[in-house]
Design a protein around this motif. Structure first.
Motif, PDB file in Angstrom:
ATOM      1  N   ARG A 145       1.929  10.356  -4.223  1.00  0.00           N
ATOM      2  CA  ARG A 145       1.730  11.425  -3.235  1.00  0.00           C
ATOM      3  C   ARG A 145       2.855  12.432  -3.285  1.00  0.00           C
ATOM      4  NH1 ARG A 145       0.638   9.990   2.868  1.00  0.00           N
ATOM      5  NH2 ARG A 145       0.244  12.230   2.941  1.00  0.00           N
ATOM      6  N   PRO A 165      -1.674   6.589   6.014  1.00  0.00           N
ATOM      7  CA  PRO A 165      -2.714   6.085   5.106  1.00  0.00           C
ATOM      8  C   PRO A 165      -2.690   4.577   4.902  1.00  0.00           C
ATOM      9  CG  PRO A 165      -1.692   8.070   4.203  1.00  0.00           C
ATOM     10  CD  PRO A 165      -0.874   7.656   5.384  1.00  0.00           C
ATOM     11  N   CYS A 166      -1.576   3.938   5.216  1.00  0.00           N
ATOM     12  CA  CYS A 166      -1.467   2.496   4.993  1.00  0.00           C
ATOM     13  C   CYS A 166      -1.245   1.743   6.297  1.00  0.00           C
ATOM     14  CB  CYS A 166      -0.328   2.196   4.012  1.00  0.00           C
ATOM     15  SG  CYS A 166      -0.605   2.857   2.351  1.00  0.00           S
ATOM     16  N   CYS A 207       0.839  -1.206   0.000  1.00  0.00           N
ATOM     17  CA  CYS A 207       0.000   0.000   0.000  1.00  0.00           C
ATOM     18  C   CYS A 207       0.871   1.253   0.000  1.00  0.00           C
ATOM     19  CB  CYS A 207      -0.925  -0.024   1.210  1.00  0.00           C
ATOM     20  SG  CYS A 207      -1.824   1.526   1.501  1.00  0.00           S
ATOM     21  N   ARG A 255       2.438   2.012  -3.416  1.00  0.00           N
ATOM     22  CA  ARG A 255       1.469   2.625  -4.333  1.00  0.00           C
ATOM     23  C   ARG A 255       1.169   4.060  -3.919  1.00  0.00           C
ATOM     24  NH1 ARG A 255      -1.042  -2.390  -3.408  1.00  0.00           N
ATOM     25  NH2 ARG A 255      -2.553  -1.380  -2.016  1.00  0.00           N
ATOM     26  N   ASP A 256       0.980   4.269  -2.630  1.00  0.00           N
ATOM     27  CA  ASP A 256       0.602   5.597  -2.134  1.00  0.00           C
ATOM     28  C   ASP A 256       1.721   6.607  -2.352  1.00  0.00           C
ATOM     29  OD1 ASP A 256      -1.296   7.311  -0.539  1.00  0.00           O
ATOM     30  OD2 ASP A 256       0.440   7.400   0.772  1.00  0.00           O
ATOM     31  N   TRP A 257       2.956   6.270  -1.988  1.00  0.00           N
ATOM     32  CA  TRP A 257       4.075   7.201  -2.125  1.00  0.00           C
ATOM     33  C   TRP A 257       4.399   7.486  -3.587  1.00  0.00           C
ATOM     34  CZ3 TRP A 257       8.462   6.211   1.976  1.00  0.00           C
ATOM     35  CH2 TRP A 257       7.934   6.405   3.258  1.00  0.00           C
TER      36      TRP A 257
END
Length: 577
Positions: free
Chosen positions: A538, A569-570, A530, A533-535
């Motif tokens: 972002r 967030p993760c 997660c 994918r998020d970083w």
């Protein structure tokens, strides 16, 4: 010794004059105003060559109109110099003040012309915090020649001219007349080209930082006035309510061993030159080969110099609020220590800028390692040498909870980039071997810099492997973020330190990388996939750093903001924050 001091004093003192009745008296002595005017004009013309070259590139003031504007601007600068010198250069101070002005003007002109920098308050702070090793990196024969040409002739003229003696009241009257004339000349020069002047200074704000040496004087006064704008004596408490979260409970954690986190603070690494971020050259072969990394390609620095970025980075305020703060406060390391964690700063750079004053500190220059240190400077891997024993110097009670180690890199510190990599790491050739970057081609500068990134790549990989080998039985993590980026000749700009508002992105866009052991992921309830994918999508900044480290280590305090925690967030919902 006494004779030498007498000679030094005589160089600045009022030279011996012929008797007042001598016919040669009038020819020998010079009125103080003449010396002030001469130095002011010289500095306006020759000490401001970077300013005139920058003005010549502006399309809105080309042709005859541009020549007229340039002449009026030069008169304005000369008048400004004369006004300042007229106020400061009194009696025996006349020559010392003018000598300092000439040396400051020549030095400023050289550095601005050579590296495309400007002189403002943060740049002055950088100069004051420069250690001997960093200063040596900037010295070369081109600088000596430039100072000789820019300051030599006016210094010879100034020091060989006798000064006409004036009584106190007469001197006061003449100084007021000089300052009044300079003020009228300045106002008149601006009025002659007011429309162009207002437009140029509004649209090209960087020009104000090129007016030499008034830019240095303004920076000195601004820095001196800082205690009037903020309380520099008081250190506000922060995070005194800090406590360790539920993950420190044996029943809540899969691993009862205390976590160990390495916070690697990069130096002068720009994200654009990391292959991890899409750079065409293979500058990060070891990190790119790893499948267990978290990488944030869109990360931004708090400032464009170590002196500006590092304190801001470890602050809870964020860039905008940090600039407006009314007093200094404790930082991230203090909060971690308030929570009972062991904290150690290992420095391979020019110091921690006050951040580590209240925690353990080790400077690599005291280690005297023949393998990693040469000519008073050490390669970054020395920080991993004896790290296990360094940890034992921390109080056992703190180590029983968790340990945080900050590794402050030498990294890619310029301009001597070639010194930042080992012979085995010089993959990109030919390499710029001098600190006078303007002597090298752009390709040579880029090669030397990219080799320093290769060295950082090897160091980070080595640090991760150290954690896996020396701390295999405990939750571990590594977080690497650089303090600022670097200009490598784009638009004739080198190094860093430009005012944030006008600095190019390469001085602000920095790498942000993390490695988390499986045990720490489980302990913190983090989903690595997660986060990857998020970083990747972002935008992070130094504003997130303080809160992300607290979140990663599960430290509860009112200073923590979950919205600025890059890991939040993760994080598993079963671990309430």
């Amino acid at each position: 010794m006494f004779t030498a001091l007498q000679r030094l004093r005589s160089a600045f003192a009022r030279p011996a004059l012929p008797p007042a009745t001598s016919p040669s008296f009038a020819a020998a002595a010079r009125h103080p105003a003449l010396l002030v005017a001469g130095v002011s004009l010289w500095l306006a013309v020759f000490g401001n060559l970077p300013l005139w070259l920058k003005l010549a590139q502006l399309p809105e003031i080309s042709g005859l109109r541009g020549w007229g504007f340039g002449l009026a601007f030069a008169m304005l600068v000369a008048a400004g110099n004369a006004l300042v010198f007229g106020l400061l250069a009194w009696g025996w101070l006349l020559k010392p003040v003018l000598v300092v002005a000439l040396l400051a003007g020549a030095s400023g002109a050289y550095f601005m012309a050579s590296y495309g920098i400007v002189i403002d308050t943060p740049m002055l702070v950088n100069v004051l915090q420069t250690d001997p090793s960093e200063a040596t990196d900037l010295l070369n024969w081109r600088m000596a020649v430039a100072l000789l040409l820019l300051a030599g002739p006016p210094l010879w003229w100034l020091l060989t001219r006798p000064v006409r003696p004036l009584g106190p009241w007469r001197h006061l009257g003449h100084s007021l007349a000089l300052c009044s004339a300079a003020l009228l000349l300045a106002v008149g020069s601006v009025l002659l080209v007011f429309q162009d002047f207002a437009s140029v200074m509004r649209n090209h704000t960087q020009l104000r930082y090129l007016i030499n040496p008034l830019n240095s004087l303004y920076a000195v006064l601004d820095l001196a006035a800082q205690p009037l704008r903020m309380d520099t004596r008081t250190l506000a408490p922060l995070g005194r309510d800090a406590q360790r979260g539920p993950s420190y409970s044996a029943s809540a954690s899969a691993s009862t061993a205390p976590p160990l986190v390495l916070l690697v603070v990069g130096e002068t690494a720009r994200a654009a030159n990391f292959a991890l971020n899409g750079y065409a050259r293979p500058t990060t072969p070891r990190l790119s080969a790893r499948t267990d990394l978290l990488n944030a390609p869109d990360a931004w620095a708090c400032g464009t110099s170590t002196a500006a970025s590092l304190p801001c980075m470890f602050s809870h305020l964020g860039r905008e609020d940090y600039q407006k703060r009314q007093s200094n406060a404790e930082n991230l390391l203090d909060v971690l220590q308030h929570a009972g964690l062991g904290v150690l700063w290992i420095d391979n750079q020019s110091g921690c800028k006050g951040l580590c004053d209240r925690v353990g500190e080790i400077n690599t220059r005291t280690l005297n390692d023949a393998q990693w240190c040469k000519d008073g400077e050490c390669q970054d891997p020395i920080m991993l040498r004896d790290l296990a024993s360094h940890l034992q110097t921390l109080p056992a009670e703190q180590r029983a909870h968790a340990t945080v180690v900050v590794l402050h890199q030498m990294g890619s510190h310029g301009p001597a980039y070639a010194r930042r990599s080992l012979p085995t790491q010089k993959q990109f050739q030919p390499e710029c071997q001098t600190n006078a970057l303007q002597q090298c081609s752009r390709e040579q500068v880029l090669n030397a810099y990219d080799n320093s990134i290769l060295a950082t790549d090897a160091f980070l990989d080595q640090a991760i492997e150290w954690l896996k080998t020396h701390a295999a039985d405990r939750p571990t993590a590594l977080l690497y973020v650089s303090d600022h980026g670097e200009s490598l000749g784009e638009n004739n700009l080198y190094l860093h330190g430009l005012p944030y508002a006008i600095a190019p992105d390469v001085q602000k866009h920095v790498p942000w990388i993390a490695w988390l052991s499986p045990a720490l992921q489980q302990r913190a309830g983090l989903d690595a996939a997660c986060l990857q994918r998020d970083w990747a999508q972002r935008r992070l900044s130094h504003d997130h750093y303080f809160h992300s480290v607290l979140g990663l280590l599960d430290i509860r305090t009112s200073a923590y903001q979950r919205t600025l925690d890059a890991f939040a967030p993760c994080q598993s919902a079963t671990l309430p924050r």
